[in-house]
Design a protein around this motif. Structure first.
Motif, PDB file in Angstrom:
ATOM      1  N   GLY A 267     -37.828  27.965 -38.483  1.00 38.77           N
ATOM      2  CA  GLY A 267     -38.421  29.279 -38.700  1.00 38.77           C
ATOM      3  C   GLY A 267     -38.519  29.643 -40.180  1.00 38.77           C
ATOM      4  O   GLY A 267     -38.876  30.770 -40.518  1.00 38.77           O
TER       5      GLY A 267
ATOM      6  N   THR B 333     -42.272  35.452 -38.807  1.00 35.87           N
ATOM      7  CA  THR B 333     -41.516  34.368 -38.183  1.00 35.87           C
ATOM      8  C   THR B 333     -40.111  34.267 -38.771  1.00 35.87           C
ATOM      9  O   THR B 333     -39.140  34.037 -38.049  1.00 35.87           O
ATOM     10  N   GLY B 426     -42.455  35.049 -30.554  1.00 29.16           N
ATOM     11  CA  GLY B 426     -43.324  34.467 -31.573  1.00 29.16           C
ATOM     12  C   GLY B 426     -44.771  34.875 -31.376  1.00 29.16           C
ATOM     13  O   GLY B 426     -45.438  35.344 -32.307  1.00 29.16           O
ATOM     14  N   THR B 430     -46.915  37.258 -34.013  1.00 31.61           N
ATOM     15  CA  THR B 430     -48.065  36.762 -34.781  1.00 31.61           C
ATOM     16  C   THR B 430     -49.361  37.444 -34.348  1.00 31.61           C
ATOM     17  O   THR B 430     -50.262  37.626 -35.164  1.00 31.61           O
TER      18      THR B 430
END
Lengths: 454, 454
Positions: A267, B333, B426, B430
């Motif tokens: 990450g 992230t 995630g 994003t």
């Protein structure tokens, strides 16, 4: 299922503290398993944590400190006097005491050491010399060693004697040494129950000794525990003399820690970057990585810049850009994660990498065709433009195939050149899929514009 | 450092096989630790693996099979007869034998069971009933249990007797039971060395028993081992009767497996998707996730579509789009990984989430200002356009701040609603940074175009 006492909870502790019912709290706290106690303390405020901690006797305080998470430990230790720290450290096993001391300032460390017993001080000073993540850094000095010519009865007596001064809960093996303290054998404690008391130890010990030197990395030590199903391993110095041992209980923590580090690295986070550390430290740890990311993003941008003319002729292309690059990135990350994990688990090596490459290429092509045909058809139906649909579909297929190939090759290559694939694979693969995706999509569109007057 | 024999390597095995030097190979193989043997076998071809495997006696074969990775095990088992499988399974501990049988077809499974001893068959049929990742699925039936009124001497005798029929290497505890096989206490084997032989067991046992029911998830079992530093835990059935035990050696494998699953989930890979499984299975596991990704990519594209006019007036905007979205994604992230990890480690909960949010916001703002000012200035110097520079710089700052905030909140919220944060965080984060990044950058540019005639 667990032995947590129902009546110990945050509300109860808070009320007891507020009403000054310290005596009742002390009694209740004494009945708890240190791990449960630590769990009950975690949600308290800094002030409350310190007050509860002060109610514990040094032995309990030592046990609880080991169980607390880093944050709570730091909060409590900030306000603990050197005198009490010394008392607590004496109650700890040597490796835990060394970890505790390592978190203190050098001045406090020296003061705590000065207040401790001579024997403990020597052990600790010795342990503090080693790197935190080496075998020396995680070993403990307390162990059971006997000479090869002792009898089983003498070994049992030595074990009984040790149990008077130390906590023997995690003593799993008898180490057999010669006059210079070189290891000559090892024998599980439980074996002492299975052989005749008069037998000399060297007759029943296992002379095949698995041992590590103090400077071996803890990850390598964990690998040995996993591979050989060990309960404990002896640690030797440069002169091959026995200096300590590492137990499976500590290795369980190492494995948890190391696997977490892989996750963090993937990450783009440094393992020293903590949730509750100072913001300045997090910035210092993350900004370099973001700067590298910026450089790769600019690379992708410069690919787009090549095709500015094409975009100005057909602005819709800008709309589809994120889809081509994004799908390549996602497909690449899937492959990459699987391959990186396979390398870490020892399932993938240079010898069978070709087989993995073929398989991943097939999967990438199949997924690419599914996504590409779907998006291509959809675009045609939506915009009524079969050339735009074809360009988009083809670009998706090719970019997802590139993602599969690059996602397999990059981690294998990094590993081959001695770089941890978890660290840099992601950024390299997404840079590839971004740049290649933009190039192929916009390039194809340029050609189509020239020849078909899109 | 390890006890790997230097002379066992792939080249040697290959040559021995090629020259038909089976006898020499058998002798050499016998001297190896099963884990080393497995390591030496891994790089061989399928055919070679099977030939080496045939040279092993059932006991060695059993030990090696346990150490091999899934792929090699499957390759070898494909060609192994039911008769030999039964022989091998009898040499295994019950949990390993059950795992072996679980990989076979139902017909082969039944045939192998039929060829086994009555006692082993009963144990295995029992174990095969449990879910693979439950306490029942990872426990073994072999254990040492005595009644509370036995003496220490009787317990030692029971241990000695057990050692004649079973491998006692991993027996860590004596379990104390009543007439109905209900657990009443536990006592580490090594304690038997510390107390007088005539003492009744119930006087020295620990009546606080930590135990698990067969249906408890293996991840929860691993948590108990970590929390309480256990070496083994007894397993009971619905009627609270002792049916098996789980040892720390098995838990080391569970921890390795579970932490790997987290990593795979964060990369959008299903844990049943293996490097060398059939491509069709990988496609089936990955395509749904890619389809979700496609939907979110289209969301980002539709945000760009809103600003098509703006882009057509100033195509350079399309060039900078990947930078704004990409930097937001990367910053998000980083935060997300740290927070998800913190949740898994129990360092972060709803109570201190606010504190994490404040800290992550400060870090995100600082990183955003650094990257934003750098890119803004750079763009001004490069393009000589201070408005474009300002728009880009501001968009970067705001998007990276959003990334920090969203990266903290999403995993905490998912956890709150009982969803594993590793799975979906995630993609949500994003999507946010993509859509928001495009919206803010292109929106700001639109305003600038209207008012400043950019």
């Amino acid at each position: 299922m667990t032995r947590t006492l129902q009546d110990l909870n945050v509300t109860f502790i808070r009320e007891a503290l507020a009403h000054g019912a310290d005596q009742e709290l002390v009694v209740l706290l004494q009945e708890q398993h240190p791990a449960d106690l630590a769990e009950a303390i975690e949600p308290l405020t800094e002030e409350e944590k310190r007050r509860v901690f002060q109610l514990l006797n040094p032995e309990q305080a030592a046990d609880v400190l080991v169980e607390l998470n880093d944050l709570s430990r730091e909060e409590i230790l900030e306000e603990t006097s050197a005198a009490r720290l010394a008392e607590i450290a004496e109650e700890m096993e040597s490796d835990e005491a060394a970890d505790l001391l390592a978190t203190l300032s050098e001045a406090t460390q020296a003061e705590v050491l000065r207040r401790m017993g001579r024997e403990e001080m020597k052990d600790l000073a010795e342990l503090l010399r080693y790197r935190e993540d080496s075998a020396g850094g995680i070993m403990k000095r307390e162990l059971l060693a006997v000479r090869g010519d002792s009898t089983v009865a003498e070994a049992v007596a030595a074990f009984q004697q040790l149990s008077h001064t130390e906590d023997v809960e995690d003593i799993h093996n008898v180490f057999v040494v010669d006059a210079e303290r070189h290891l000559v054998g090892v024998l599980p404690i439980r074996r002492l129950l299975l052989v005749d008391a008069a037998t000399p130890i060297h007759r029943v010990m296992d002379p095949n000794i698995l041992k590590v030197r103090t400077d071996v990395d803890q990850e390598e030590v964990a690998r040995l525990f996993k591979k050989y199903d060990l309960l404990s391993i002896p640690v030797v110095d440069e002169g091959d003399r026995l200096v300590g041992r590492i137990t499976v209980e500590d290795i369980v923590d190492v494995i948890t820690e190391e696997s977490g580090e892989d996750l963090l690295r993937m990450g783009g986070v440094d393992e020293d970057d903590r949730i509750f550390c100072l913001p300045s430290r997090s910035v210092r740890k993350r900004l370099p990585w973001l700067t590298i990311n910026l450089a790769t993003a600019m690379l992708a941008a410069s690919v787009v810049a090549i095709f500015q003319d094409t975009i100005s002729q057909m602005v819709t292309l800008a709309v589809f850009m994120p889809i081509v690059a994004g799908m390549g990135g996602n497909a690449g990350t899937q492959t990459l994660t699987l391959i990186t994990r396979g390398i870490a688990m020892g399932e993938l090596s240079l010898t069978n990498a070709r087989r993995a490459l073929i398989k991943e290429s097939i999967v990438a092509l199949a997924n690419g065709v599914a996504i590409g045909v779907f998006m291509g058809l959809g675009t045609y139906l939506w915009k009524g433009d079969w050339i735009l649909g074809s360009v988009l579909g083809l670009a998706l297929i090719v970019n997802m195939l590139v993602a599969g190939v690059v996602g397999t090759i990059i981690p294998v290559l990094l590993k081959r050149f001695g770089v941890d694939p978890a660290v840099a694979s992601g950024i390299i693969v997404t840079t590839f899929t971004d740049c290649f995706g933009f190039f192929f999509f916009l390039g194809l569109a340029s050609l189509a514009l020239r020849f078909y007057n899109l």
